[in-house]
Design an enzyme around this catalytic site. Sequence first.
Site, PDB file in Angstrom:
ATOM      1  CB  CYS A  81      -0.872   0.049   1.256  1.00 54.44           C
ATOM      2  SG  CYS A  81      -2.086  -1.249   1.290  1.00 54.44           S
ATOM      3  N   GLY A  86       0.081   0.251  -5.194  1.00 57.40           N
ATOM      4  CA  GLY A  86      -1.198  -0.439  -5.079  1.00 57.40           C
ATOM      5  C   GLY A  86      -2.161   0.037  -6.129  1.00 57.40           C
ATOM      6  CG  ASN A  91       2.889   0.458   3.265  1.00 58.35           C
ATOM      7  OD1 ASN A  91       2.605  -0.598   2.698  1.00 58.35           O
ATOM      8  ND2 ASN A  91       4.082   1.002   3.195  1.00 58.35           N
ATOM      9  N   GLY A  92       1.681  -2.027   5.293  1.00 58.86           N
ATOM     10  CA  GLY A  92       2.409  -3.032   6.054  1.00 58.86           C
ATOM     11  C   GLY A  92       1.488  -4.189   6.356  1.00 58.86           C
ATOM     12  CE1 TYR A 150       9.675  -5.359  -9.005  1.00 56.68           C
ATOM     13  CE2 TYR A 150       8.446  -5.580  -6.959  1.00 56.68           C
ATOM     14  CZ  TYR A 150       8.499  -5.633  -8.341  1.00 56.68           C
ATOM     15  OH  TYR A 150       7.382  -5.955  -9.052  1.00 56.68           O
ATOM     16  CB  SER A 196      11.741  -2.338 -10.955  1.00 57.21           C
ATOM     17  OG  SER A 196      11.538  -3.642 -11.444  1.00 57.21           O
ATOM     18  CG  ASP A 241      14.306  -9.345 -13.342  1.00 57.60           C
ATOM     19  OD1 ASP A 241      13.889  -8.240 -12.945  1.00 57.60           O
ATOM     20  OD2 ASP A 241      13.547 -10.284 -13.641  1.00 57.60           O
ATOM     21  CG  ASP A 242      13.622  -6.156  -9.734  1.00 58.92           C
ATOM     22  OD1 ASP A 242      12.990  -7.129  -9.304  1.00 58.92           O
ATOM     23  OD2 ASP A 242      13.159  -5.353 -10.576  1.00 58.92           O
ATOM     24  CB  CYS A 249       7.628 -10.772   2.774  1.00 59.05           C
ATOM     25  SG  CYS A 249       7.400  -9.217   3.661  1.00 59.05           S
ATOM     26  CB  CYS A 291      13.805  -6.242   6.927  1.00 58.01           C
ATOM     27  SG  CYS A 291      13.003  -7.861   6.979  1.00 58.01           S
TER      28      CYS A 291
HETATM   29  S1  SF4 Z   1      13.165  -7.443   3.317  1.00 58.12           S
HETATM   30 FE1  SF4 Z   1      11.777  -7.996   5.025  1.00 58.12          FE
HETATM   31  S2  SF4 Z   1      10.032  -6.622   4.797  1.00 58.12           S
HETATM   32 FE2  SF4 Z   1      11.169  -6.572   2.858  1.00 58.12          FE
HETATM   33  S3  SF4 Z   1      10.223  -8.114   1.537  1.00 58.12           S
HETATM   34 FE3  SF4 Z   1      11.908  -9.125   2.611  1.00 58.12          FE
HETATM   35  S4  SF4 Z   1      10.974 -10.006   4.483  1.00 58.12           S
HETATM   36 FE4  SF4 Z   1       9.544  -8.486   3.658  1.00 58.12          FE
END
Ligand code: SF4
Length: 473
Positions: free
Chosen positions: A12, A38, A112-113, A252, A293, A355-356, A392, A447
């Site tokens: 989002c 989105g 968002n999340g 990305y 991208s 490619d990403d 994810c 992350c």
């Molecule tokens: S880096 Fe973390 S938040 Fe981003 S897509 Fe991967 S698992 Fe999800």
Amino acid sequence: MLGEIKGLNEECGVFALWGHKEAAQLSYYGLHSLQHRGQEGAGIVVSDEEHLHIHKGLGLVNDAFKEGDLEALEGHASLGHVRYATAGGGGLDNCQPLMFRSQTDSLAIAHNGNLVNAHNLKLELEDQGSIFQSTSDTEVIAHLIKRSVYPRMEDKLSDALSMVEGAYALAVMTEGKLLIAQDPHGLRPLSIGKLGGAYVVASETCAFDVIGAEYEREVQPGEIITFDRNGMRSELYATPAERRMCSMEYVYFSRPDSNIDQINVHTARKNLGKKLAAEAPIEADIVTGVPDSSISAAIGYAEEAGIPYEMGMIKNRYVGRTFIQPSQELREQGVKMKLSPVRGVVEGKRVVMVDDSIVRGTTSRRIVTMLKQAGAAEVHVRISSPPITHPCFYGIDTSTKSELIAATHSLEEMREEMGADSLSFISIDGMLDGIGRQDKDSNCGQCLACFTGNYPTDIYEDTLHPHDKVING
Ligand code: SF4
């Protein structure tokens, strides 16, 4: 961008504004610039200090808002949202902002999340008598706010957020206040800007540029910011945990003209391409990137390798969205409709195709086949993110673990499956170096869970797909 045909989608985009008489109109432009985050629905709520007014609809911002809709949204503050449905499915009920009216006041919420404990909380709330109008996890936060016994809205929100876990860049609006909050890890981007005397909040800084706002700062992990007639106030509702900005935002999702924590996304991607060229060189005649991208990374690869960058593929921008087509077969036909090889460029050439990311691998296979059918002598695939081996749970719609090709295949098996002459991914260290965040901890504040399986939060049983039950085991 190929998100909808790769099986990798951002959830989002949030855009909010405080203190401008054309709040709805500016939000409309802001949401347009976040459209890549989105495309399933869009909505705007405004406050005229006495009431909240809402309009939302399905589809692109242009589909959701028709002539006259914005005129009905008069107010000095607005909260807007574009939605891609990862949690809760589609439909207008799940489009945000969600709005709740009571005898005394109203509340609108957008986020968002993705919350990892939404299911458990929802069961508890239902046991205590709550009735949900949507299947969106955002509504859980609204119920928790409404049930909080604290009088101040900031404390209600803080109370609610102390119970949720996961990723959220969140905005809440009442008649007299706009509040925004960031989860304790800061997994999703959320920035603040100024437009004259007005405050602007957006998932990406590209939304500031389109309305002429100036970037001020990021919303910090564990922070709640309140905008009201007294101005802007900040407070921490949680002890900030180690920063864990989503790596895929850089790789990305975000637009190349956005900055995340003051790092430009195009520059980060270009650096990823350079690192990739240093880590995985190959003799070739041209470098090309999968539009849109991967173009920045392909330019970086070409620059570092000293091989010319060429437009080996073009994207047809006027093909409808492919993700709404139900079957994998039709989705793959969507790839064909969207991307075309430039025969005159690739014919007889040894091609590096940058490619990403690779999710299921089906798109990569199609692209390699397409380039070879157009006469490419060799196709060397270079990926500017590490292999995605874990799903994810924070709002990015990666597939389940069993569908992730890198979780179930060796590098050589993947290369063979996609018919490439060689295949390499950037290393995790290469990616961290390329993005170049200066955070002091070992992950550079990013992350990495979809590459490593080390999730920054607990993952609950109900967030796992049945095939993925062993994910933390
Ligand atoms: S880096 Fe973390 S938040 Fe981003 S897509 Fe991967 S698992 Fe999800």
